[in-house]
Design an enzyme around this catalytic site. Sequence first.
Site, mmCIF file in Angstrom:
data_model
loop_
_atom_site.group_PDB
_atom_site.id
_atom_site.type_symbol
_atom_site.label_atom_id
_atom_site.label_comp_id
_atom_site.label_asym_id
_atom_site.label_seq_id
_atom_site.Cartn_x
_atom_site.Cartn_y
_atom_site.Cartn_z
ATOM 1 N N LYS A 172 1.321 -1.127 0.172
ATOM 2 C CA LYS A 172 0.120 0.015 0.326
ATOM 3 C C LYS A 172 1.049 1.315 -0.105
ATOM 4 C CE LYS A 172 -1.707 2.554 3.127
ATOM 5 N NZ LYS A 172 -1.083 4.018 2.098
ATOM 6 N N ALA A 174 1.230 5.297 -0.316
ATOM 7 C CA ALA A 174 0.903 6.183 0.474
ATOM 8 C C ALA A 174 -0.045 7.309 -0.449
ATOM 9 C CB ALA A 174 1.919 7.475 0.824
ATOM 10 N N GLU A 175 -1.160 7.942 0.233
ATOM 11 C CA GLU A 175 -2.296 7.771 -0.346
ATOM 12 C C GLU A 175 -2.035 9.348 -1.230
ATOM 13 O OE1 GLU A 175 -4.850 10.539 1.987
ATOM 14 O OE2 GLU A 175 -5.899 11.277 0.302
ATOM 15 N N GLY A 226 7.294 4.917 7.504
ATOM 16 C CA GLY A 226 6.797 6.042 7.633
ATOM 17 C C GLY A 226 6.629 6.603 9.239
ATOM 18 N N GLU A 248 10.965 1.019 9.619
ATOM 19 C CA GLU A 248 11.300 1.877 9.299
ATOM 20 C C GLU A 248 10.932 3.637 10.062
ATOM 21 O OE1 GLU A 248 15.148 2.352 7.839
ATOM 22 O OE2 GLU A 248 14.857 -0.052 8.073
ATOM 23 N N CYS A 282 13.988 11.283 6.688
ATOM 24 C CA CYS A 282 13.558 10.344 7.294
ATOM 25 C C CYS A 282 15.050 10.525 8.019
ATOM 26 C CB CYS A 282 13.775 9.153 7.494
ATOM 27 S SG CYS A 282 14.226 8.342 6.422
#
Length: 476
Positions: A172, A174-175, A226, A248, A282
């Site tokens: 899935k 990210a949107e 995320g 992560e 990140c």
Amino acid sequence: MFAALDRLPALGPVTGEPTFSVYNPSTGALLAELPDMGVAHTRAAIEKAHAAQAEWAALTARDRSDVLWRWHQLIVNHTDDLAAILTAEMGKPLAEAKSEVSHAAAYLQWYAEEANRIYGETISAPSTDRRMLVIKQPIGVVGTITPWNFPASMVARKISPALAAGCAIVLKPAEQTPLVAGAMFALAEVAGFPDGVINLVYASEGADVGLELCTHPMVRKISFTGSTEVGRLLMRQCSDQVKKLALELGGNAPFIVFDDADIDAAVDGAIQAKFRNGGQTCVSANRLYIQSGVHDEFAEKFVERVRQLSVGDGFDPGVAIGPLIDTRALAKIEAHIADALEKGGTIRCGGERIVADGTFFAPTVLTDITSTMRVAQEETFGPLAAIIHFEDAEQVVREANDTIYGLAAYFYASNLKRVWRVAEALEYGMVGINTGRMSSEAAPFGGIKQSGIGREGSRHGLEDYLEMKYLCMGGI
Ligand code: NAP
């Protein structure tokens, strides 16, 4: 750009299904409407992956490797199209998007090679009538969830070791950034993955899909990149089934410059470590600790360089910083600046939104920052550099380690003894020494403390998708 989008297959919604929209953050333009696949689609994808799993695992490593190689080659051949899609949906400068696609391809290449290097072991048995050995087997179906900031390389970094190990996957994305993942999956189909081995779920809400992946018994592992907040939630959701997890998560990277550092090199490194991807990585330098002897020189040179960074649409030539992903990201930077100013910080450049259609923020440098300010305690995730002054090495290491995060740290120094001591004392999964950039498919990427569990990249990344089975043969 739109020619590239037009060539994408299956972007239109299936008639009658709910949909969600994907926008260009530079212009606000609508890019695509995608089917909003919820729990039922996710369940079907998991079942498909489960049905395909055994056959994929039974192939020879060479056969799995060949498919990954073909996918790698297709991605290399379509770099320009993939980069254009990436810039359109995420906003990063086109040159950075191309570099990200190359990085994604490098992971596929690396794990196409590593697929052939899965080894077990034999053990000297404590009695003469026994033989003891260890074999490695794929973990099974892996549910993967990726973020918007590296929408191509995170997909490759996560799923290529799983596929090399013999796992089937459900992804899935990210949107905000599902399109480049969709394009990569279209190329994977051409590469020849057997039906059901890789499955894509588009969704506007991560929560429902995430819960299904975490609680469906056919999923044996969750691999997530995320925020730490969502990582903690997934961990709780996986606990009933004691499901394996690779996480992560977020960071709060210190970037330390000692008096004996090469200051020009440190300024270069800080520009990379802070402003790559507009500070939305990140491993972005979040706290710049500069020792007193070089503080003023560093700050002056750094501010001068930051003033030259041009902000704009990632498709415009010469743009170094694109838009932020959304207005929430803008609000977070503003809140960090307001808090710092209230507590005694100074703005050296930037400090405000750039008025335009997109979500642009001027690259900003703050000095006179202290560890009590929000900007020093939380991941800003934007083009804001916070400079903190320090006196001695022990103090700076203590402050650098005083965080719940432990992903990446950087420092610049030349004294060899200091280099070793500081590298060993920093409580981080990755330490950049005299460099502002260290990500590579050949190296184990990942964090300690609340920055995550497991490693991606290198030979260690493959081990995360393999189970160890001990075989004991008696009566020999
Ligand atoms: P996020 O909000 O945690 O979202 C990441 C992914 O999780 C998205 O696909 C999102 O889907 C999904 N998601 C959100 N809520 C969920 C839930 N309740 N259950 C399951 N999935 C859920 O993080 P982000 O803002 O996109 O990404 C930025 C963060 O990622 C930063 O903290 C950054 O440091 C971290 N990051 C870490 C690494 C690393 O390697 N350590 C690399 C890149 C980024 P939707 O978009 O559909 O909501």
